[in-house]
Design an enzyme around this catalytic site. Structure first.
Site, PDB file in Angstrom:
ATOM      1  CB  THR A  78      -0.563  -0.042   1.162  1.00  0.00           C
ATOM      2  OG1 THR A  78      -1.263   1.169   1.377  1.00  0.00           O
ATOM      3  CG2 THR A  78      -0.193  -0.583   2.705  1.00  0.00           C
ATOM      4  CG  ASP A  79      -1.055   4.754  -0.765  1.00  0.00           C
ATOM      5  OD1 ASP A  79      -1.621   3.919   0.624  1.00  0.00           O
ATOM      6  OD2 ASP A  79      -1.976   5.923  -1.483  1.00  0.00           O
ATOM      7  CD  GLU A  80      -3.034   3.511   4.806  1.00  0.00           C
ATOM      8  OE1 GLU A  80      -2.478   3.904   5.625  1.00  0.00           O
ATOM      9  OE2 GLU A  80      -3.943   3.526   4.250  1.00  0.00           O
ATOM     10  CE1 TYR A 109      -3.640  -2.158   5.832  1.00  0.00           C
ATOM     11  CE2 TYR A 109      -3.239   0.048   5.472  1.00  0.00           C
ATOM     12  CZ  TYR A 109      -3.816  -1.387   5.030  1.00  0.00           C
ATOM     13  OH  TYR A 109      -3.025  -1.192   4.096  1.00  0.00           O
ATOM     14  CE  LYS A 119      -0.268  -4.491   3.033  1.00  0.00           C
ATOM     15  NZ  LYS A 119      -0.995  -5.441   2.809  1.00  0.00           N
TER      16      LYS A 119
HETATM   17  P1  NAD Z   1     -10.433  -6.023   2.948  1.00  0.00           P
HETATM   18  O1  NAD Z   1     -10.348  -6.025   4.181  1.00  0.00           O
HETATM   19  O2  NAD Z   1     -11.620  -6.094   2.331  1.00  0.00           O
HETATM   20  O3  NAD Z   1     -10.229  -8.030   2.479  1.00  0.00           O
HETATM   21  C1  NAD Z   1      -8.740  -8.677   3.152  1.00  0.00           C
HETATM   22  C2  NAD Z   1      -9.397 -10.429   3.018  1.00  0.00           C
HETATM   23  O4  NAD Z   1      -8.463 -10.897   3.688  1.00  0.00           O
HETATM   24  C3  NAD Z   1     -10.568 -10.974   3.730  1.00  0.00           C
HETATM   25  O5  NAD Z   1     -10.581 -11.440   2.831  1.00  0.00           O
HETATM   26  C4  NAD Z   1     -10.443 -11.978   5.270  1.00  0.00           C
HETATM   27  O6  NAD Z   1     -11.121 -12.624   5.156  1.00  0.00           O
HETATM   28  C5  NAD Z   1      -8.675 -11.993   4.258  1.00  0.00           C
HETATM   29  N1  NAD Z   1      -7.812 -13.022   5.588  1.00  0.00           N
HETATM   30  C6  NAD Z   1      -7.707 -11.725   6.564  1.00  0.00           C
HETATM   31  N2  NAD Z   1      -7.050 -11.967   7.432  1.00  0.00           N
HETATM   32  C7  NAD Z   1      -6.490 -13.946   6.774  1.00  0.00           C
HETATM   33  C8  NAD Z   1      -5.625 -14.627   7.067  1.00  0.00           C
HETATM   34  N3  NAD Z   1      -4.856 -14.295   8.225  1.00  0.00           N
HETATM   35  N4  NAD Z   1      -5.654 -15.699   6.479  1.00  0.00           N
HETATM   36  C9  NAD Z   1      -6.115 -15.749   5.445  1.00  0.00           C
HETATM   37  N5  NAD Z   1      -6.995 -14.726   5.269  1.00  0.00           N
HETATM   38  C10 NAD Z   1      -7.289 -13.857   5.705  1.00  0.00           C
HETATM   39  O7  NAD Z   1      -9.055  -5.926   2.490  1.00  0.00           O
HETATM   40  P2  NAD Z   1      -8.592  -5.080   0.498  1.00  0.00           P
HETATM   41  O8  NAD Z   1      -9.192  -3.738   0.821  1.00  0.00           O
HETATM   42  O9  NAD Z   1      -9.663  -5.590  -0.476  1.00  0.00           O
HETATM   43  O10 NAD Z   1      -7.446  -4.799   0.783  1.00  0.00           O
HETATM   44  C11 NAD Z   1      -6.565  -6.280   0.452  1.00  0.00           C
HETATM   45  C12 NAD Z   1      -5.142  -5.947   0.523  1.00  0.00           C
HETATM   46  O11 NAD Z   1      -4.700  -4.818  -0.609  1.00  0.00           O
HETATM   47  C13 NAD Z   1      -4.680  -6.008   1.519  1.00  0.00           C
HETATM   48  O12 NAD Z   1      -2.981  -6.310   1.835  1.00  0.00           O
HETATM   49  C14 NAD Z   1      -4.333  -4.053   2.198  1.00  0.00           C
HETATM   50  O13 NAD Z   1      -3.645  -3.654   2.560  1.00  0.00           O
HETATM   51  C15 NAD Z   1      -3.819  -3.824  -0.016  1.00  0.00           C
HETATM   52  N6  NAD Z   1      -4.419  -2.720  -0.376  1.00  0.00           N
HETATM   53  C16 NAD Z   1      -5.858  -2.313   0.070  1.00  0.00           C
HETATM   54  C17 NAD Z   1      -6.043  -1.528  -0.246  1.00  0.00           C
HETATM   55  C18 NAD Z   1      -7.452  -0.366  -0.739  1.00  0.00           C
HETATM   56  O14 NAD Z   1      -7.976   1.099  -0.660  1.00  0.00           O
HETATM   57  N7  NAD Z   1      -8.481  -0.934  -0.060  1.00  0.00           N
HETATM   58  C19 NAD Z   1      -5.073  -0.151  -0.785  1.00  0.00           C
HETATM   59  C20 NAD Z   1      -4.007  -0.728  -1.491  1.00  0.00           C
HETATM   60  C21 NAD Z   1      -3.676  -1.915  -0.893  1.00  0.00           C
HETATM   61  O1  TDX Z   2     -15.725   7.422   8.272  1.00  0.00           O
HETATM   62  C1  TDX Z   2     -14.583   7.890   7.878  1.00  0.00           C
HETATM   63  N1  TDX Z   2     -14.182   9.091   8.139  1.00  0.00           N
HETATM   64  C2  TDX Z   2     -13.134   9.546   7.263  1.00  0.00           C
HETATM   65  O2  TDX Z   2     -12.832  10.946   7.349  1.00  0.00           O
HETATM   66  C3  TDX Z   2     -14.046   7.070   7.330  1.00  0.00           C
HETATM   67  C4  TDX Z   2     -14.363   5.709   7.635  1.00  0.00           C
HETATM   68  C5  TDX Z   2     -12.674   7.238   6.768  1.00  0.00           C
HETATM   69  N2  TDX Z   2     -12.266   8.554   6.706  1.00  0.00           N
HETATM   70  C6  TDX Z   2     -10.894   9.462   6.300  1.00  0.00           C
HETATM   71  C7  TDX Z   2      -9.824   8.932   6.614  1.00  0.00           C
HETATM   72  C8  TDX Z   2      -9.704   9.185   5.165  1.00  0.00           C
HETATM   73  O3  TDX Z   2      -8.728   9.889   5.284  1.00  0.00           O
HETATM   74  O4  TDX Z   2     -11.201   9.109   4.328  1.00  0.00           O
HETATM   75  C9  TDX Z   2      -9.875   8.545   4.268  1.00  0.00           C
HETATM   76  C10 TDX Z   2     -10.438   7.242   3.902  1.00  0.00           C
HETATM   77  O5  TDX Z   2      -9.936   6.338   4.767  1.00  0.00           O
HETATM   78  P1  TDX Z   2     -10.273   4.911   4.828  1.00  0.00           P
HETATM   79  O6  TDX Z   2     -11.875   4.299   3.768  1.00  0.00           O
HETATM   80  O7  TDX Z   2     -10.601   4.159   5.839  1.00  0.00           O
HETATM   81  O8  TDX Z   2      -8.959   4.659   4.148  1.00  0.00           O
HETATM   82  P2  TDX Z   2      -7.292   4.974   4.153  1.00  0.00           P
HETATM   83  O9  TDX Z   2      -7.062   4.974   5.419  1.00  0.00           O
HETATM   84  O10 TDX Z   2      -6.951   5.900   3.096  1.00  0.00           O
HETATM   85  O11 TDX Z   2      -6.865   3.481   3.657  1.00  0.00           O
HETATM   86  C11 TDX Z   2      -7.565   2.901   2.340  1.00  0.00           C
HETATM   87  O12 TDX Z   2      -6.551   2.777   1.856  1.00  0.00           O
HETATM   88  C12 TDX Z   2      -4.818   2.559   2.020  1.00  0.00           C
HETATM   89  C13 TDX Z   2      -7.180   1.284   2.818  1.00  0.00           C
HETATM   90  O13 TDX Z   2      -8.760   1.391   3.848  1.00  0.00           O
HETATM   91  C14 TDX Z   2      -5.928   0.504   3.451  1.00  0.00           C
HETATM   92  O14 TDX Z   2      -6.087  -0.931   3.451  1.00  0.00           O
HETATM   93  C15 TDX Z   2      -5.767   0.553   1.880  1.00  0.00           C
HETATM   94  O15 TDX Z   2      -3.847   0.074   2.585  1.00  0.00           O
END
Ligand code: NAD
Ligand code: TDX
Length: 334
Positions: free
Chosen positions: A124-126, A148, A152
């Site tokens: 992730t970018d984070e 988190y 990562k």
């Molecule tokens: P999500 O929380 O929607 O899904 C995570 C999945 O992993 C779930 O299906 C959960 O059951 C499974 N899981 C959790 N712990 C586990 C374990 N111990 N063993 C097996 N399965 C397990 O997450 P997401 O948003 O789909 O993110 C997927 C990946 O992409 C993550 O690694 C996250 O860090 C990365 N990522 C997410 C975003 C975003 O915007 N959502 C952006 C950049 C990177």
């Molecule tokens: O209720 C809310 N109100 C609010 O202002 C929530 C849930 C979030 N926020 C803000 C926090 C962030 O600045 O909105 C922005 C986005 O928040 P999230 O949806 O929680 O995402 P973020 O914290 O940016 O992280 C996401 O992007 C990178 C994913 O959850 C991560 O898994 C990924 O790595």
């Protein structure tokens, strides 16, 4: 190609499985997922009966199980499995250490032992932390701020170590914020859409001026496909669409699309340690692998709103039942 996808029942993993099954008619997928609160087999209904897809319920920290799957002969691992919500990591960091760090190490060790030819760590970018100016490149220092992001970043460093020490052919991808179908309604966009559909308020942390860089989940999945096929072992690739929005801009646009009043916006106490801005330089993946994003933010946001409007039972099931009361618990620290 036979791929072990981990965390495929979550948001990005399930979109990736749909994408791969439809784009590559001879590829097979095993989906290993623990089904935590974020995992949902409803996301995979369309591929359930497909002979090229198999689901295994299990934990990526279970080395024995991982080994038994790799023994079948796996060409590539794509690791999505993670605890992924920043707010949850602030309340309880241990599951993040367990899955994101120990789980990744278990997969790396399995891949090393069974000589898996490709390993993609979906990061992730984070991990770069926050920046007010400029964009992060792949060589930028890691400076994670939330538990988190720290978990990562630790996983990324373990990947680096397995590449340097054992030449495990792995690639790390670092993507910005995704939007699209099947995202659990604790994250900003699905939370806002589903609250607006119920005419409930939308919590905005702090002053709402934090900036995120949004990408369609489909573009992320396409980028991962490029990385699988063309990525160089040992390399890191940033993935983004360079579409920066403040949270307030985003929610204003979203409420306009939905025809809902801006008065639903409610400012709440800020997230502790809230990163101000994420921004990625994507020159490397565009020049070296030829990938570029195809969806505009507006297209992706409209499609996402429509998906939630048309899949009310999906999110209502999550927001009721076991999940009921979650918001009270989540926001009690504010
Ligand atoms: P999500 O929380 O929607 O899904 C995570 C999945 O992993 C779930 O299906 C959960 O059951 C499974 N899981 C959790 N712990 C586990 C374990 N111990 N063993 C097996 N399965 C397990 O997450 P997401 O948003 O789909 O993110 C997927 C990946 O992409 C993550 O690694 C996250 O860090 C990365 N990522 C997410 C975003 C975003 O915007 N959502 C952006 C950049 C990177
Ligand atoms: O209720 C809310 N109100 C609010 O202002 C929530 C849930 C979030 N926020 C803000 C926090 C962030 O600045 O909105 C922005 C986005 O928040 P999230 O949806 O929680 O995402 P973020 O914290 O940016 O992280 C996401 O992007 C990178 C994913 O959850 C991560 O898994 C990924 O790595």
């Amino acid at each position: 190609m036979k791929i072990l996808v981990t965390g495929g029942a979550g948001f990005i993993g399930s979109n990736f499985i749909h994408y791969i099954i439809s784009e590559h008619s001879d590829w097979e997928i095993i989906n290993l997922d623990k089904l935590t609160y974020a995992g949902n087999l409803e996301n995979l209904k369309n591929v359930e009966g497909n002979p090229r897809y198999r689901f295994v319920r299990g934990d990526i920290t279970d080395g024995k199980l991982v080994g038994s799957l790799l023994q079948e002969g796996i060409d590539a691992i794509v690791n999505f499995a993670a605890e992924s919500h920043v707010d949850r990591s602030i309340l309880d960091v241990l599951p993040f250490i367990e899955t994101n760090i120990k789980g990744t190490q278990t997969l790396l060790e399995g891949a090393h032992q069974y000589k898996v030819g490709k390993f993609i760590q979906v990061s992730t970018d984070e991990v770069y932390g926050s920046t007010e100016k400029g964009k992060f490149i792949e060589e930028s220092p890691l400076s994670p701020n939330s538990p988190y992001a720290a978990s990562k970043a630790a996983a990324d460093l373990l990947c680096h170590a397995y590449w340097k020490t054992y030449q495990l052919p792995l690639v790390i991808t670092r993507c910005s914020n995704n939007l699209g179908p099947f995202q659990f309604p604790e994250k900003l966009i699905p939370l806002a859409i589903t609250n607006a559909l119920e005419d409930k308020s939308i919590p905005i942390y702090g002053d709402g001026l934090n900036i995120r860089d949004w990408i369609s989940v489909l573009d992320h999945c396409r980028a991962l496909d490029f990385v699988l096929q063309k990525g160089e072992p040992g390399e890191i690739y940033n993935i983004a669409a360079n579409q920066e929005k403040t949270n307030l801009e985003l929610i204003h646009e979203l409420l306009d699309i939905m025809g809902k009043p801006q008065s639903l916006i409610t400012f709440v106490t800020d997230r502790p340690g809230h990163d101000r801005r994420y921004a990625l330089d994507i020159t490397k993946i565009t020049r070296e692998l030829g990938w570029k994003p195809t969806y505009s933010f507006e297209q992706a946001l409209t499609a996402t709103v429509n998906w939630y409007v048309n899949h009310e039972s999906w999110w209502r099931q999550i927001k009721s039942g076991d999940y009921a009361g979650y918001y009270d618990r989540m926001y009690s620290h504010r």
